[in-house]
Motif scaffolding. Sequence first.
Motif, short mmCIF file in Angstrom:
data_model
loop_
_atom_site.label_atom_id
_atom_site.label_comp_id
_atom_site.label_asym_id
_atom_site.label_seq_id
_atom_site.Cartn_x
_atom_site.Cartn_y
_atom_site.Cartn_z
N MET A 1 0.68 -1.17 0.16
CA MET A 1 0.00 -0.19 -0.11
C MET A 1 0.83 1.27 -0.04
SD MET A 1 -3.17 1.07 0.43
CE MET A 1 -4.27 -0.26 1.18
N ASN A 38 -0.50 1.08 9.64
CA ASN A 38 -0.46 0.90 8.24
C ASN A 38 -1.32 -0.31 7.60
OD1 ASN A 38 0.33 3.87 6.99
ND2 ASN A 38 2.16 3.02 8.29
N LYS A 39 -2.02 -1.04 8.62
CA LYS A 39 -2.60 -2.10 8.30
C LYS A 39 -4.00 -2.09 7.81
CE LYS A 39 0.06 -5.65 11.17
NZ LYS A 39 0.66 -4.78 11.80
N ALA A 40 -4.41 -0.97 7.85
CA ALA A 40 -5.78 -0.70 7.55
C ALA A 40 -6.07 -0.84 5.98
CB ALA A 40 -6.52 0.72 8.13
N ARG A 41 -7.26 -1.27 5.40
CA ARG A 41 -7.30 -1.29 4.19
C ARG A 41 -8.03 -0.03 3.74
NH1 ARG A 41 -7.81 -6.75 2.00
NH2 ARG A 41 -6.04 -7.71 2.97
N ALA A 42 -9.18 0.60 4.60
CA ALA A 42 -9.58 1.81 4.15
C ALA A 42 -9.87 2.65 5.25
CB ALA A 42 -10.92 1.37 3.44
N SER B 200 -14.00 -13.47 3.59
CA SER B 200 -12.68 -12.64 3.04
C SER B 200 -13.35 -11.27 3.19
CB SER B 200 -12.40 -13.08 1.62
OG SER B 200 -13.18 -12.56 0.59
N GLU B 203 -13.29 -10.09 6.77
CA GLU B 203 -11.82 -9.87 7.15
C GLU B 203 -11.64 -8.53 6.57
OE1 GLU B 203 -9.12 -12.87 6.02
OE2 GLU B 203 -7.18 -11.38 6.49
N GLU B 204 -11.96 -8.32 5.39
CA GLU B 204 -11.27 -6.74 4.67
C GLU B 204 -12.35 -5.58 5.24
OE1 GLU B 204 -10.63 -7.20 0.39
OE2 GLU B 204 -11.36 -5.14 0.16
N GLN B 205 -13.52 -5.79 5.77
CA GLN B 205 -14.07 -4.93 6.52
C GLN B 205 -13.57 -4.68 8.00
OE1 GLN B 205 -16.71 -3.08 5.63
NE2 GLN B 205 -17.10 -2.46 7.60
N LEU B 207 -10.73 -4.26 8.72
CA LEU B 207 -9.62 -3.62 8.64
C LEU B 207 -10.03 -2.23 7.84
CD1 LEU B 207 -6.81 -5.89 7.06
CD2 LEU B 207 -7.15 -5.16 9.22
N VAL B 208 -11.29 -2.04 8.00
CA VAL B 208 -11.72 -0.64 7.58
C VAL B 208 -11.86 0.04 9.00
CG1 VAL B 208 -13.47 0.93 6.59
CG2 VAL B 208 -12.82 -1.52 5.30
#
Lengths: 68, 209
Positions: A1, A38-42, B200, B203-205, B207-208
């Motif tokens: 990222m 910095n592990k967050a995706r959004a 999946s 898991e992505e959610q 990390l929001v």
Amino acid sequence: MTIRVTLDHVLERRGMTLTELSERIGITLANLSILKTNKARAVRFSTLDALCRELDCQPADLLAYVPE
Amino acid sequence: MGKYRPDRVVRILTGLISLAYYFAWLVTVVTLIALPAALLPGLEGVTVGVPVTVPDLEESVAFDWDTPATAYRLGDARAQLEMPLGAAPLSYVALLWLGAAAMLPLTLRFLYHLRRIFQRVRDGAPFDLENARRLRSMGFLQLAISLGYGVFFYAQSLALMGAVTESSLDLDAWIPIDGIGVFTALVLIALAEIFRRGSSLEEEQSLVV
């Protein structure tokens, strides 16, 4: 990222710990830690809004674009 | 998105499935012990219901739906022969025991996975990757149970028919095709893929921030 979160720098300037910030803005320590490392995706706008309000800064102070 | 909270139905079903799982364990142990024990003296009265098919009956039944009443001829009839285990040869009891030993643990494993899935849902983690794996396993277990039951049923029917020396009926062995079981297996395998995708996304959610 390639987007980096510079929350730790802003916290250091304000003399605030992550725990204090978590209590003030109502976001869990775990989530703030995800953001800081910095592990967050959004990031939600509401989160960014709460951070900027509490840390008295602009979004650009918290985010940096680092080309890989 | 708020935290997932299972409703009362899920909690009740989780409890019921746990009960069913323990009961299935009891049935498995009792059956595997009781089948050979039925050969012991004093237990000659123990019988096992053996499904048989009686083809081409010379019987008919009439309904008053039609005017005048029409008699319909019966085709194949499914019946149950009460076989006293004490009178059966050791080879037949061994065949029944092998069938039970193969099918009952598969059923136990199926119930175990179902119970674990409901427990994870009750604990607020429905889209768990482990749940996806369990659903897939349940699908293949259901396929094995459906096919295994057909094979076992046919084998014991053949063994029984082979031993009949005198019968007033025309007996026949057949392979039951558990279409619903196979369909259920396919649905479970499809659900597993949906849950895999769901886990999946979750898991992505997570990390929001």
